[in-house]
Every structure is written in C-alpha cells, then in structure tokens.
Design a protein around this motif. Structure first.
Motif, PDB file in Angstrom:
ATOM      1  N   UNK A  47      37.998   3.162  32.454  1.00 52.01           N
ATOM      2  CA  UNK A  47      36.781   2.513  32.937  1.00 52.01           C
ATOM      3  C   UNK A  47      36.545   1.204  32.199  1.00 52.01           C
ATOM      4  N   UNK A  48      35.674   0.383  32.785  1.00 47.53           N
ATOM      5  CA  UNK A  48      35.301  -0.874  32.124  1.00 47.53           C
ATOM      6  C   UNK A  48      33.944  -0.685  31.454  1.00 47.53           C
ATOM      7  N   UNK A  49      33.917  -0.885  30.145  1.00 50.62           N
ATOM      8  CA  UNK A  49      32.679  -0.746  29.383  1.00 50.62           C
ATOM      9  C   UNK A  49      32.141  -2.083  28.884  1.00 50.62           C
ATOM     10  N   UNK A  50      32.945  -3.145  28.982  1.00 52.30           N
ATOM     11  CA  UNK A  50      32.481  -4.458  28.529  1.00 52.30           C
ATOM     12  C   UNK A  50      33.028  -5.534  29.461  1.00 52.30           C
ATOM     13  N   UNK A  51      32.281  -5.882  30.540  1.00 51.55           N
ATOM     14  CA  UNK A  51      32.760  -6.906  31.480  1.00 51.55           C
ATOM     15  C   UNK A  51      32.898  -8.284  30.859  1.00 51.55           C
ATOM     16  N   UNK A  52      32.236  -8.537  29.731  1.00 49.79           N
ATOM     17  CA  UNK A  52      32.316  -9.836  29.085  1.00 49.79           C
ATOM     18  C   UNK A  52      33.533 -10.015  28.205  1.00 49.79           C
ATOM     19  N   UNK A  98      44.645  -3.255  34.571  1.00 51.74           N
ATOM     20  CA  UNK A  98      43.673  -3.786  33.611  1.00 51.74           C
ATOM     21  C   UNK A  98      42.561  -4.567  34.286  1.00 51.74           C
ATOM     22  N   UNK A  99      42.715  -4.898  35.565  1.00 52.08           N
ATOM     23  CA  UNK A  99      41.672  -5.596  36.293  1.00 52.08           C
ATOM     24  C   UNK A  99      40.659  -4.674  36.938  1.00 52.08           C
ATOM     25  N   UNK A 100      40.685  -3.389  36.642  1.00 50.83           N
ATOM     26  CA  UNK A 100      39.832  -2.410  37.317  1.00 50.83           C
ATOM     27  C   UNK A 100      38.343  -2.706  37.131  1.00 50.83           C
ATOM     28  N   UNK A 101      37.545  -2.171  38.078  1.00 51.44           N
ATOM     29  CA  UNK A 101      36.109  -2.467  38.099  1.00 51.44           C
ATOM     30  C   UNK A 101      35.223  -1.246  37.892  1.00 51.44           C
ATOM     31  N   UNK A 102      35.779  -0.046  37.850  1.00 49.04           N
ATOM     32  CA  UNK A 102      34.951   1.140  37.621  1.00 49.04           C
ATOM     33  C   UNK A 102      34.212   0.994  36.297  1.00 49.04           C
ATOM     34  N   UNK A 103      32.885   1.155  36.337  1.00 51.43           N
ATOM     35  CA  UNK A 103      32.054   0.897  35.166  1.00 51.43           C
ATOM     36  C   UNK A 103      31.621   2.200  34.499  1.00 51.43           C
ATOM     37  N   UNK A 104      31.579   2.160  33.177  1.00 50.32           N
ATOM     38  CA  UNK A 104      30.966   3.213  32.374  1.00 50.32           C
ATOM     39  C   UNK A 104      29.892   2.541  31.528  1.00 50.32           C
ATOM     40  N   UNK A 105      28.636   2.967  31.709  1.00 55.73           N
ATOM     41  CA  UNK A 105      27.498   2.344  31.040  1.00 55.73           C
ATOM     42  C   UNK A 105      26.843   3.376  30.124  1.00 55.73           C
ATOM     43  N   UNK A 106      26.550   2.983  28.905  1.00 58.66           N
ATOM     44  CA  UNK A 106      25.883   3.896  27.971  1.00 58.66           C
ATOM     45  C   UNK A 106      24.522   4.308  28.510  1.00 58.66           C
ATOM     46  N   UNK A 107      24.232   5.591  28.338  1.00 54.81           N
ATOM     47  CA  UNK A 107      22.931   6.131  28.736  1.00 54.81           C
ATOM     48  C   UNK A 107      22.554   7.182  27.702  1.00 54.81           C
ATOM     49  N   UNK A 108      21.751   6.790  26.727  1.00 56.29           N
ATOM     50  CA  UNK A 108      21.417   7.701  25.640  1.00 56.29           C
ATOM     51  C   UNK A 108      22.641   7.996  24.810  1.00 56.29           C
ATOM     52  N   UNK A 109      22.955   9.276  24.636  1.00 55.38           N
ATOM     53  CA  UNK A 109      24.114   9.667  23.838  1.00 55.38           C
ATOM     54  C   UNK A 109      25.380   9.818  24.684  1.00 55.38           C
ATOM     55  N   UNK A 110      25.256   9.569  25.990  1.00 54.70           N
ATOM     56  CA  UNK A 110      26.414   9.699  26.866  1.00 54.70           C
ATOM     57  C   UNK A 110      26.664   8.440  27.660  1.00 54.70           C
ATOM     58  N   UNK A 111      27.343   8.601  28.796  1.00 53.13           N
ATOM     59  CA  UNK A 111      27.746   7.495  29.645  1.00 53.13           C
ATOM     60  C   UNK A 111      27.533   7.877  31.107  1.00 53.13           C
ATOM     61  N   UNK A 147      28.344   9.607  37.696  1.00 46.60           N
ATOM     62  CA  UNK A 147      28.890  10.771  36.997  1.00 46.60           C
ATOM     63  C   UNK A 147      28.539  10.673  35.511  1.00 46.60           C
ATOM     64  N   UNK A 148      27.870  11.674  34.997  1.00 48.97           N
ATOM     65  CA  UNK A 148      27.463  11.683  33.595  1.00 48.97           C
ATOM     66  C   UNK A 148      28.579  12.269  32.735  1.00 48.97           C
ATOM     67  N   UNK A 149      28.904  11.553  31.646  1.00 47.32           N
ATOM     68  CA  UNK A 149      30.002  11.943  30.763  1.00 47.32           C
ATOM     69  C   UNK A 149      29.487  11.898  29.329  1.00 47.32           C
ATOM     70  N   UNK A 150      29.714  12.971  28.596  1.00 45.41           N
ATOM     71  CA  UNK A 150      29.304  13.001  27.186  1.00 45.41           C
ATOM     72  C   UNK A 150      30.203  12.089  26.364  1.00 45.41           C
ATOM     73  N   UNK A 151      29.675  11.592  25.248  1.00 45.57           N
ATOM     74  CA  UNK A 151      30.463  10.682  24.413  1.00 45.57           C
ATOM     75  C   UNK A 151      31.659  11.393  23.788  1.00 45.57           C
ATOM     76  N   UNK A 152      31.573  12.703  23.586  1.00 41.19           N
ATOM     77  CA  UNK A 152      32.723  13.393  22.994  1.00 41.19           C
ATOM     78  C   UNK A 152      33.847  13.601  24.004  1.00 41.19           C
ATOM     79  N   UNK A 153      33.627  13.154  25.263  1.00 40.10           N
ATOM     80  CA  UNK A 153      34.707  13.154  26.250  1.00 40.10           C
ATOM     81  C   UNK A 153      35.464  11.834  26.244  1.00 40.10           C
ATOM     82  N   UNK A 154      35.070  10.928  25.374  1.00 35.71           N
ATOM     83  CA  UNK A 154      35.764   9.651  25.249  1.00 35.71           C
ATOM     84  C   UNK A 154      37.045   9.846  24.436  1.00 35.71           C
TER      85      UNK A 154
END
Length: 381
Positions: free
Chosen positions: A152-157, A117-130, A198-205
């Motif tokens: 992945x971590x999507x909310x570091x806060x 749960x302490x992982x640091x790999x980030x996924x950041x929104x970019x348009x309709x994907x990540x 790496x670009x990932x579509x939102x439907x891959x979530x």
C-alpha cells in the motif's frame, strides 16, 4: 547435522499414515520444512543446500506436498516473513506450510502492473491502526485465500519506492470483496480485489512504515526464482506433452528436427535451473532468477504452439464449459497453449525481466525516466 538422511527416514517412519495436515505439521515441527530456517520456524539452522537431501527422502517415501495448494504462501509470503516479520508474525509459517492458511499476493493494480511501485492503494493511519482503500487485480487464489499480503501507499509525498508499506490482510474482513477474472482457458485462477475501508491493526504491518518496497523485492525475487528455477525430471513438463502429442498425431517426420530442438532447449534450461539452485543455496535468490523466468516463459510458449500446430484443425476446438466444470484434461495441448499466453506476463512481464537483467546483471545504464526522487504525487498517471 550428521546423519540427516537417517533423521528424515526416522521422521517418515514415525509419521506413517498421518493425514495431510498432521504430516505436514509434523514435518514443520521436525525442522524439515525449510532446513535453513532457525529451529522453531520450520528449520534446523542448516545450509539451504541440505534441503535437497530432505526432499529426496520425502519424495521417495511418497510424502504429500503443500506447494500446489499454497504457492503464494510458501513461495512468496514465507520468505518475506522470515526476513521482515516479527516473531509473532513468523508463527504464521506453520499454517502456511501445512496449507491450512491459503495466501494471496495483493500487489498489481489496474494502473500499476509492471510498475508495481506506482500503485495507488492507500493505507491511512486511524488511531492505533490503519484504513486501507484501493483495488488490486490479477490476484491469484484470492477467491480461496484466508490472508493476503498487500503493498500500500502510506506517503504520497515520498518517491514512489519510498512511500510504500506492507500489511497482512484478513481476506474475510469487512470491506474486502473478491471478483473472479475469467481467462482464455475459461478458468478463474485470477481475481480482482476491492478494499473499501478495510481496517488493519498496526501489528499486521510487515516491516517499518515506508519499507514496503524491501518486503516486495524479497517476495518478487523469491517468486521469480521459483518460477524460473523449478526443476523436474529430464523430459518432463511441457516438453513431455509435446512429445506425446507428436506421437499421437502421427509422428510428423517433417517436424522431428523442430521437436528435438525444443527438447534440447528444455534440457538446457533444466540444467541451468539446477545450477541456479546451487547458487541460491549459497546466497539466496538474486537478479539471475529473472533470466531463468524469462527463458522458461518464452520456451514454454514455443513448446505449446508446436503441440497445438500438430493437432491441425483439431487445435481450433476447445470446450471452456467442460474445463470450468471438470478442470483441464491432463496434457491437453489446446489448454496448455491458452494457458501459456500468460507466462510472459505473470510473475513479472518479459520486458521487466529484460530491464532487470540489463541493469542488475549486465550493468547497463538505467532506462530514461523521471528522477528517482520525484514524489509519487507528482508522477503523471
């Protein structure tokens, strides 16, 4: 279903002579892959306890299995897709079962192994994907995988368990790089994986944003149940190798009692795994699987050390180049001992298993640490 055994026997006869992928695909379509799944998802909507009947008939007929070719897909990804996946994502179950799509689990990182749960790999929104950036390590079968399930971590806060999201990753996508990690045996079953833009579509979530920990716990509980709860025939597996080594090296009478003790312990563990199978059939995998995983890892290390010591000076000889070229010799005590060193780490370290048992089975107080609501960004790394 009444007459389940006859139904399975008819299926076996109808698919006689089919190649591996065709036979496994037919098994999935007939609802005999996971009978507790709904119809259309590899099942018949029956209780999970009925799978044993199916497996008994299939095994007697010598049917091929896909487990060894796709352990992460079948043992971890499939349960997560059934619990958390969309209907479109569940369509991936069939090629998982047939092993046409090999999968890997992208969880552990250089700074987040036991504490995933302490992982640091980030996924950041970019348009309709990540866009995903980070590094994973100790990733089994990444070199052969077509897809991976990444945490992945999507909310570091947010607190570390709350800011995670799970995604399906195309292992052939631009930005995915796999590098093998050689282990003590000389093999490269493990890998490190670099994810660079790496670009990932939102439907891959898989699951909602911030719900990745729920996906992870489903997968990890299934993994530990499989590792700890796998059941072979009496006297099979590592203990069979130890008995054969004892006979082959002269049957040292001074160590006969030690071998008997190991055999008894192996049989007790096998019977406990059988009981756990019945428990899981009623309610699914739970924290009790951690106990079996812990006991199996420790016992198989003891058995491997016993067999290695029987070899005497010959136990110091190991040809890693030959193993890399041809694979390990069946029942090789040296390879088994080297391989066993990972058992108390892979699938969750023994200390993590003890923590789970203490807190979730025995109800002991939680280990001291930062408050659970501490934002991940404020946790020292």
């Amino acid at each position: 279903m009444t007459g389940l055994r006859q139904y399975v026997a008819d299926f076996v006869r109808d698919t006689e002579g089919a190649d591996r992928a065709t036979a496994l695909g037919a098994q999935f379509d007939a609802g005999l892959a996971w009978v507790h799944h709904p119809e259309g998802a590899g099942g018949l909507g029956l209780g999970p306890d009925r799978q044993a009947e199916v497996d008994a008939v299939l095994s007697a007929a010598g049917r091929l299995e896909s487990w060894e070719r796709n352990p992460m897909g079948i043992g971890m990804v499939a349960p997560a897709l059934m619990v958390h996946g969309t209907p479109a994502q569940r369509a991936l179950l069939r090629p998982i079962f047939t092993a046409e799509h090999i999968w890997c689990q992208l969880f552990s990182e250089p700074g987040a192994g036991s504490d995933i749960a302490g992982l640091a790999t980030r996924a950041v929104r970019d348009g309709e994907g990540w866009v995903v950036d980070g590094q994973k390590t100790w990733t089994s079968l990444a070199h052969a995988a077509r897809f991976g399930l990444a945490l992945t971590r999507t909310d570091p806060g947010a607190p570390k368990h709350a800011g995670l999201t799970a995604f399906l990753i195309d292992m052939h996508a631009p930005g995915v790089r796999v590098r093998p990690l050689r282990d003590l045996t000389g093999g490269a079953h493990f890998n490190e994986v670099f994810l660079d833009g790496v670009r990932v579509a939102d439907d891959a979530r898989i699951g909602g944003v911030g719900e990745g920990w729920a996906v992870a716990t489903t997968m990890l509980a299934s993994e530990r149940a499989v590792i700890g709860g796998s059941v072979g025939e009496r006297g099979s597996g590592a203990i069979a190798m130890a008995v054969e080594t004892w006979r082959r090296t002269g049957s040292d009478p001074g160590r006969r009692a030690e071998l008997i003790r190991l055999w008894v312990d192996a049989e007790v563990l096998r019977l406990a795994a059988l009981r756990d199978q019945r428990t899981r059939a009623e309610g699914g995998p739970g924290p009790g699987g951690s106990g079996l995983k812990l006991r199996r890892a420790l016992l198989e290390q003891r058995i491997a050390r016993f067999a290695l010591e029987l070899l005497g000076p010959a136990g110091l000889v190991y040809d890693a180049d030959a193993v890399r070229a041809n694979g390990p010799a069946e029942g090789d005590p040296v390879w088994t001992w080297l391989q066993s060193q990972a058992y108390t780490i892979a699938g969750g370290t023994s200390d993590v298993m003890r923590t789970i048992i203490g807190e979730r089975v025995l109800g002991l107080p939680r280990e001291p640490g930062l408050p659970r609501d501490t934002p991940w960004s404020q946790i020292p790394r």
